[in-house]
Structures are given as C-alpha cells and as structure tokens.
Write a protein that holds these residues in place. Structure first.
Motif, PDB file in Angstrom:
ATOM      1  N   PHE A 184     -68.663 -34.117  -0.942  1.00 52.33           N
ATOM      2  CA  PHE A 184     -69.092 -33.922   0.444  1.00 52.33           C
ATOM      3  C   PHE A 184     -67.895 -33.565   1.327  1.00 52.33           C
ATOM      4  N   GLY A 185     -66.800 -34.303   1.179  1.00 52.43           N
ATOM      5  CA  GLY A 185     -65.624 -34.034   1.998  1.00 52.43           C
ATOM      6  C   GLY A 185     -65.063 -32.649   1.776  1.00 52.43           C
ATOM      7  N   ALA A 186     -64.949 -32.245   0.509  1.00 54.57           N
ATOM      8  CA  ALA A 186     -64.384 -30.932   0.198  1.00 54.57           C
ATOM      9  C   ALA A 186     -65.272 -29.801   0.711  1.00 54.57           C
ATOM     10  N   THR A 187     -66.573 -29.898   0.461  1.00 55.15           N
ATOM     11  CA  THR A 187     -67.471 -28.824   0.892  1.00 55.15           C
ATOM     12  C   THR A 187     -67.599 -28.761   2.412  1.00 55.15           C
ATOM     13  N   VAL A 188     -67.491 -29.912   3.082  1.00 54.44           N
ATOM     14  CA  VAL A 188     -67.507 -29.895   4.545  1.00 54.44           C
ATOM     15  C   VAL A 188     -66.302 -29.134   5.082  1.00 54.44           C
ATOM     16  N   LEU A 189     -65.129 -29.394   4.526  1.00 54.66           N
ATOM     17  CA  LEU A 189     -63.931 -28.681   4.972  1.00 54.66           C
ATOM     18  C   LEU A 189     -64.091 -27.177   4.793  1.00 54.66           C
ATOM     19  N   ALA A 190     -64.567 -26.771   3.622  1.00 54.57           N
ATOM     20  CA  ALA A 190     -64.759 -25.342   3.367  1.00 54.57           C
ATOM     21  C   ALA A 190     -65.822 -24.755   4.276  1.00 54.57           C
ATOM     22  N   SER A 191     -66.918 -25.482   4.443  1.00 54.82           N
ATOM     23  CA  SER A 191     -68.034 -24.992   5.245  1.00 54.82           C
ATOM     24  C   SER A 191     -67.651 -24.838   6.711  1.00 54.82           C
ATOM     25  N   VAL A 192     -66.952 -25.831   7.245  1.00 54.23           N
ATOM     26  CA  VAL A 192     -66.531 -25.765   8.649  1.00 54.23           C
ATOM     27  C   VAL A 192     -65.547 -24.614   8.857  1.00 54.23           C
ATOM     28  N   THR A 193     -64.614 -24.464   7.939  1.00 48.53           N
ATOM     29  CA  THR A 193     -63.641 -23.374   8.054  1.00 48.53           C
ATOM     30  C   THR A 193     -64.335 -22.017   8.036  1.00 48.53           C
ATOM     31  N   ALA A 194     -65.249 -21.847   7.090  1.00 49.66           N
ATOM     32  CA  ALA A 194     -65.975 -20.584   7.005  1.00 49.66           C
ATOM     33  C   ALA A 194     -66.815 -20.332   8.256  1.00 49.66           C
ATOM     34  N   SER A 195     -67.445 -21.401   8.780  1.00 53.22           N
ATOM     35  CA  SER A 195     -68.263 -21.253   9.986  1.00 53.22           C
ATOM     36  C   SER A 195     -67.422 -20.839  11.189  1.00 53.22           C
ATOM     37  N   VAL A 196     -66.240 -21.440  11.322  1.00 51.93           N
ATOM     38  CA  VAL A 196     -65.361 -21.077  12.443  1.00 51.93           C
ATOM     39  C   VAL A 196     -64.983 -19.607  12.363  1.00 51.93           C
ATOM     40  N   ILE A 197     -64.652 -19.137  11.172  1.00 49.00           N
ATOM     41  CA  ILE A 197     -64.289 -17.730  10.999  1.00 49.00           C
ATOM     42  C   ILE A 197     -65.494 -16.831  11.256  1.00 49.00           C
ATOM     43  N   GLY A 198     -66.659 -17.220  10.722  1.00 51.49           N
ATOM     44  CA  GLY A 198     -67.861 -16.427  10.944  1.00 51.49           C
ATOM     45  C   GLY A 198     -68.249 -16.356  12.407  1.00 51.49           C
ATOM     46  N   ARG A 199     -68.128 -17.480  13.122  1.00 51.88           N
ATOM     47  CA  ARG A 199     -68.490 -17.503  14.538  1.00 51.88           C
ATOM     48  C   ARG A 199     -67.507 -16.709  15.387  1.00 51.88           C
ATOM     49  N   ALA A 200     -66.256 -16.643  14.950  1.00 50.10           N
ATOM     50  CA  ALA A 200     -65.279 -15.828  15.681  1.00 50.10           C
ATOM     51  C   ALA A 200     -65.679 -14.362  15.670  1.00 50.10           C
ATOM     52  N   LYS A 201     -66.370 -13.940  14.624  1.00 51.61           N
ATOM     53  CA  LYS A 201     -66.800 -12.547  14.513  1.00 51.61           C
ATOM     54  C   LYS A 201     -68.210 -12.328  15.046  1.00 51.61           C
ATOM     55  N   PHE A 202     -69.138 -13.214  14.698  1.00 51.52           N
ATOM     56  CA  PHE A 202     -70.546 -12.975  15.004  1.00 51.52           C
ATOM     57  C   PHE A 202     -71.084 -13.819  16.152  1.00 51.52           C
ATOM     58  N   GLY A 203     -70.287 -14.748  16.682  1.00 50.29           N
ATOM     59  CA  GLY A 203     -70.758 -15.591  17.771  1.00 50.29           C
ATOM     60  C   GLY A 203     -71.382 -16.873  17.257  1.00 50.29           C
ATOM     61  N   ASN A 204     -71.830 -17.711  18.183  1.00 55.47           N
ATOM     62  CA  ASN A 204     -72.359 -19.030  17.833  1.00 55.47           C
ATOM     63  C   ASN A 204     -73.858 -19.040  17.576  1.00 55.47           C
ATOM     64  N   ALA A 205     -74.545 -17.952  17.863  1.00 57.04           N
ATOM     65  CA  ALA A 205     -75.999 -17.925  17.711  1.00 57.04           C
ATOM     66  C   ALA A 205     -76.384 -17.938  16.238  1.00 57.04           C
ATOM     67  N   ALA A 206     -77.477 -18.607  15.923  1.00 54.52           N
ATOM     68  CA  ALA A 206     -77.993 -18.603  14.554  1.00 54.52           C
ATOM     69  C   ALA A 206     -78.517 -17.213  14.228  1.00 54.52           C
ATOM     70  N   PHE A 207     -78.670 -16.947  12.922  1.00 51.55           N
ATOM     71  CA  PHE A 207     -79.097 -15.609  12.531  1.00 51.55           C
ATOM     72  C   PHE A 207     -80.541 -15.321  12.931  1.00 51.55           C
ATOM     73  N   LEU A 208     -81.283 -16.365  13.303  1.00 46.85           N
ATOM     74  CA  LEU A 208     -82.617 -16.195  13.869  1.00 46.85           C
ATOM     75  C   LEU A 208     -82.673 -16.910  15.211  1.00 46.85           C
ATOM     76  N   THR A 209     -83.364 -16.325  16.153  1.00 46.66           N
ATOM     77  CA  THR A 209     -83.593 -16.972  17.449  1.00 46.66           C
ATOM     78  C   THR A 209     -85.044 -17.402  17.489  1.00 46.66           C
ATOM     79  N   LEU A 210     -85.263 -18.689  17.361  1.00 47.92           N
ATOM     80  CA  LEU A 210     -86.624 -19.199  17.252  1.00 47.92           C
ATOM     81  C   LEU A 210     -87.019 -19.937  18.524  1.00 47.92           C
ATOM     82  N   PRO A 211     -88.289 -19.851  18.919  1.00 44.52           N
ATOM     83  CA  PRO A 211     -88.753 -20.560  20.121  1.00 44.52           C
ATOM     84  C   PRO A 211     -88.798 -22.064  19.894  1.00 44.52           C
ATOM     85  N   ASP A 212     -88.883 -22.812  20.984  1.00 45.39           N
ATOM     86  CA  ASP A 212     -89.008 -24.269  20.880  1.00 45.39           C
ATOM     87  C   ASP A 212     -90.375 -24.642  20.314  1.00 45.39           C
ATOM     88  N   PHE A 213     -90.379 -25.614  19.409  1.00 47.33           N
ATOM     89  CA  PHE A 213     -91.621 -26.064  18.797  1.00 47.33           C
ATOM     90  C   PHE A 213     -91.820 -27.547  19.075  1.00 47.33           C
TER      91      PHE A 213
END
Length: 573
Positions: A184-213
């Motif tokens: 869990f610790g190792a994959t969290v580190l990798a996942s967070v790092t990848a997310s930061v890099i991805g968000r720097a390029k694509f922004g913070n929005a999820a790949f889908l914009t869904l309405p409130d349910f």
C-alpha cells in the motif's frame, strides 16, 4: 520509497505521452479530436469521402501497428493486463522495456484509427514495463520486483484517470492479488507522483464530468440491487462475447499475423459506419448516457454495439484495454435501466444518471471481479458520498453473480485459454505439479479441544512444526492451534486469555490430498508451521503439509523415506 517515486514519475510521463499520441493519431486519421462525438461527420482531411472514410482508417491503422507488434513485441497485442498479471505471478516480474514503446504506439494507433478499446490496459502495461526495467537495473529481489511493477501499474491508472486511489487498489487487487502495508505504501507513493505529473498537464478535473447524484427513496436500494444482479450477468456476457469473437477471428483468418489487423479492419469499419459512436474510447458518448440524453432503445443498441466493436478490435489483433469498454457498457445499460424505472415509477425512481453510474461499476466488477477498485474509482469520479451505499450494494451483488456464473475473470480467462493457470503449477517448475499426497507427512497427534492452555503450550514447544491440529471430544476436527497464538494468548491478562486449546483453534485454508502442490503453496506461505491435509470426502485430517515437506518434492525418494520415518508425536495425558 525512492524507486516507487521514480516509477510513478515514469508512469505519469508515459501516460502523458500515450494520451498525446492517441490525440494526434485520432485527429490525423479522423479529422476530429474525438470522432465518437462527431455523429458520423465527414473527415475534414478527405471531405469527399463523407462518413465512409471509417471503412478505410482501420485498415490503415492495422497496416501500421500490425507489423510493429508482430516484429518487436507480440505481448503488446490485446488488452495488456493479463500479461502483467502473468509476469508478476510466474515470470519474476520481468517485462521487456521495448513493450513500453511498442504498446504506446500500437495502442495509440489502434484507438486513433477507430479501435473501440480503452487506454487503461496499455498504460498499465507501459507503467509495469517501466517498473520492471528499473527494478532489473538496480538488481531488486523478486518480491521487490513485484512491488515496482505494481507501482508502475498504479501510476499508469492514476495518471490516465486522474484517480490516485483507484490506481492503488487496481494494483493490489488485480496485479499483486494481495494487500499489505508495504504494498500500500509503495503504490501510494507511485500513484500520487503519477497523479501530480498528470494533473500538471491535464488539470485536476476527472476524465468524466458527472452530475450530482442522490438517493431520495429507500425503494431505490432494491432497484440498485436488481441492477447489480443484472449488470453482473452482463459483465460475464461481455467476457464471453469478447472471447467468442476472438475465437471466430482465429477460425476465419488464415493469413500472416502481421496483416491480420488490416484484413479485419474492414469489418471494424462497417461497424463504425453503422454506429460511429463506437469510434475509439467513446468517453463523450458515455458521458451523454450518464446525463440521460439517449432513448432506451438507442442505449441498448450502444451496449450491443460496444460489445461487438471491442471484441472485434481485440479479435483482429488490436491493442487496447477492456476496462473503459466495461464502463461504457455499464453506463449505457444502467441508463437504460434507469430510464425504464423513471417511466414506471416517476415519483420515486430517481435520476437516470445514478443508475448509469452504478451500472458502470457493476458491469466492470462483473467482468473483472475487482469490487474495491470499482467502488473507489467511481467515488473518485463523482466525489459524491451519497451514492456510495447503493454503489457498494450493486457492485458486491454483481461480483457474487459473476463468481457463481464463472470461475474466471475477463483477465484470467485470456491466460487460461492459453493453458496458463495463475494459481496452478508453472510448466517446467521443479515443484508444484506434484500432488499434495506425495509430499505430505504423517499427521501429528492432535490436541484435545479441552486441553488447558498451559499444557497446550508445553506440547507446542516440543512440536517439530510449531502447530498442532485440534479435535473435539467426538474426535471431530476443530482446526489448528499454533505456538505463536499460544504465546500471544499467555502474554495477555489472565482474565482475557483463552482457557483451552479449543478457544485458540482456527480453521486454516482447506487443502486436500488430491490438490496440486502449487495450489497448496499459496496457502502454506502464510501458515505458521504447516497445515493439515484433509480427506476429499470426509474433510478430516489425513496428513500434514509443511514447508520442509514441500521442498522434499525436489527429491521424491528422500521425501518417501522422510515421511516413513516420521512418527506421530506423543498424545497428552
């Protein structure tokens, strides 16, 4: 920790390059950023062809990626995740670095030329290949290699979906198949790092914009439960259609493998001409379904169309994932279900989009049998907590239905069709193919369930195994008590400590004499001192399997002599 961060950064960068390649090839070959949302428009590059250009682009794409995959990395064909699972389970987590390059180009060409597949399978394989390459460069042990491969997979999912938690649980639930604090610790580190890099390029929005349910009435829980059952069956149906069409393509095609994607491209083009919404991943269409923009009949047509288009893309040799198609099928089916409910129960049925969202998770879990990943990724997509309860209910029911219908998942079935059982013996391995009965030892004399804890501790201290079976007064098998459990119990306060061996007995995993040793080893690894071997019919202990006994399989003659010389231990008074 450092390697996990580096692998996560590489996976994040790989996800950016991969998505840019998809966008480039899609615009080059279709003239649109996402042709699935273009409604059958003409290609601006060749307007005189009108919508009929879709008959040609899958052939062009196949001519480009077919020879590339066949020449440099045949494992890049298909949806990718099974190959990573196999590498982790049976190949020492070794994945060729060229897979990352070939998979990036081949999958981007497949999707850009109309292939109806997802981008998550490729990015999992790309990230895993990066992790495996780095792990070999720094000469990691096999256990650490598994972790860095999982880190690459987690980072790829996190970056491509902007869902870091989903990346973590995808890696642990599907790639590693186990949960631990270290993983869990190792994959969290990798996942967070990848997310930061991805968000720097694509922004913070999820790949889908869904309405409130929201869930407005208790009766909706029953409806979500019904949807979960139906969607679980649909997930299994998607899996069976996928491999049935692949078998049909194998039967029909007799030419060279490098030409197969181009030869089958015309069939895919006909599907795209009839239903252009199947072009590529199709996220705009999926989003429209969640917003209730389609009629019931068209939604069901999209369900069938996606199954056929995805299966055909994989069957002709295309490269791409099945995660996103599963979400697409689930969204459309859930939206159709919700529309029917809304027509029948307009006052209490609730929003169509809520059923679409739940359908997404239920179909994916029905096909992949990864309920935790399904719940987490959909929660990350919406950020809406009120939908969590019905979502969990539907996804668990879908998983149960899937398990009752088949023993395989959409990932493991691909391997089983090639004669590979991830839980079975590896071909050519020194041990694993033998039966448990050939290496088991005589059963140690059991403890009575009424034996006082102090007496049980004395006998366990003298045992060669550090564990003993426990029987009740009627000589019925109660489980196993270990020296570790006894020591921990004696360290407790007198008022809270168990009094007898029976109070400490626990039932270990069921291992029978006719099982392959490889299947038993998965349970033996986590056992302390060994486990009883049960009779297939009576479920009563007939032998004992230990780590030493398993290793004696390397020398069958020695194993027989050792087993014959082993005597039962003294029975307590």
């Amino acid at each position: 920790m450092v390697i996990a961060v580096i692998v996560g950064a590489g996976a994040g960068g790989g996800a950016i390059v991969f998505r840019m390649c998809i966008k480039t090839f899609t615009h080059l070959l279709s003239g649109h950023d996402d042709y699935a949302a273009a409604g059958g428009s003409a290609n601006p590059h060749v307007p005189w062809l009108g919508p009929f250009f879709v008959l040609i682009v899958p052939i062009i794409g196949g001519l480009l990626y077919g020879p590339l995959v066949n020449r440099f990395a045949k494992e890049a064909r298909g949806h990718g995740v099974p190959e990573v699972m196999l590498a982790v389970a049976q190949k020492g987590s070794r994945i060729s670095p060229k897979v990352a390059v070939v998979k990036t180009i081949a999958s981007a060409l497949t999707i850009g030329s109309g292939g109806s597949v997802g981008r998550e399978g490729p990015i999992v394989q790309i990230g895993a290949a990066l992790g495996s390459t780095l792990g070999r460069l720094v000469k990691l042990t096999e256990d650490r290699m598994k972790l860095v491969v999982a880190c690459g997979a987690a980072g790829g999912i996190a970056a491509t979906f902007n869902a870091p938690l989903a990346g973590v649980f995808f890696a642990m639930e599907l790639i590693l198949g186990t949960f631990s604090a270290e993983a869990f610790g190792a994959t969290v580190l990798a996942s967070v790092t990848a997310s930061v890099i991805g968000r720097a390029k694509f922004g913070n929005a999820a790949f889908l914009t869904l309405p409130d349910f929201h869930v407005d009435h208790l009766v909706q829980y029953a409806l979500f439960a019904l949807l979960g059952v139906l969607a679980g069956a649909l997930g299994v149906g998607f899996m069976r259609v996928l491999y049935a069409i692949e078998d049909l393509c194998d039967w029909a095609y007799r030419g060279p493998e490098w030409l197969r994607p181009a030869a089958g491209g015309l069939l895919l083009g006909l599907v795209l001409l009839a239903l252009p919404e199947m072009y590529g991943v199709g996220y705009p269409v999926l989003q429209n379904a969640t917003e209730g923009k389609y009629a019931i009949g068209f939604l069901l047509l999209l369900v069938v169309g996606k199954m056929i288009a995805t299966s055909l893309t994989i069957g002709i040799g295309g490269s791409g994932g099945v995660f996103a198609p599963g979400l697409f099928i689930g969204a459309c089916f859930g939206a159709a279900f919700g529309a029917v409910v809304h027509d029948v129960m307009p006052g209490s049925g609730g929003a169509v989009g809520a059923y679409a969202l739940v359908g997404m998770g239920a179909v994916f879990s029905g096909s992949a049998r990864a309920p935790i990943t399904a719940v987490v990724i959909l929660f990350e997509l919406t950020g809406e907590y009120s939908i969590i309860l019905p979502m969990m209910l539907a996804i668990v029911l879908a998983t149960v239905v899937s398990k009752l219908m088949t023993g395989d998942t959409i990932y493991t079935l691909k391997l089983r069709r090639r004669g590979i059982d991830l839980g079975g013996p590896v071909a050519g391995a020194p041990i694993g193919g033998q039966l448990v009965s050939s290496v088991m030892e005589p059963l140690p004399a059991p403890l009575s369930a009424s034996t006082p804890l102090a007496d049980a501790a004395d006998l366990l201290s003298l045992s060669d195994h550090g564990a003993l079976p426990v029987h009740d007064e009627r000589d019925g098998y109660r489980g196993v008590v270990t020296a570790q459990a006894a020591a921990e119990a004696l360290a407790e306060q007198p008022d809270g400590a168990p009094a007898t061996a029976g109070d400490l007995a626990q039932l270990p995993a069921r291992i029978t004499a006719d099982q392959p040793l490889a299947a038993a080893l998965h349970h033996l690894v986590s056992a302390s001192g060994g486990v009883p071997v049960l009779d297939t019919e009576t479920d009563q202990p007939v032998g004992w399997l230990s780590h030493q006994g398993a290793l004696r399989a390397l020398h069958p003659g020695t194993a027989r002599v050792a087993a014959a010389r082993t005597q039962p231990e003294p029975v307590s008074a």
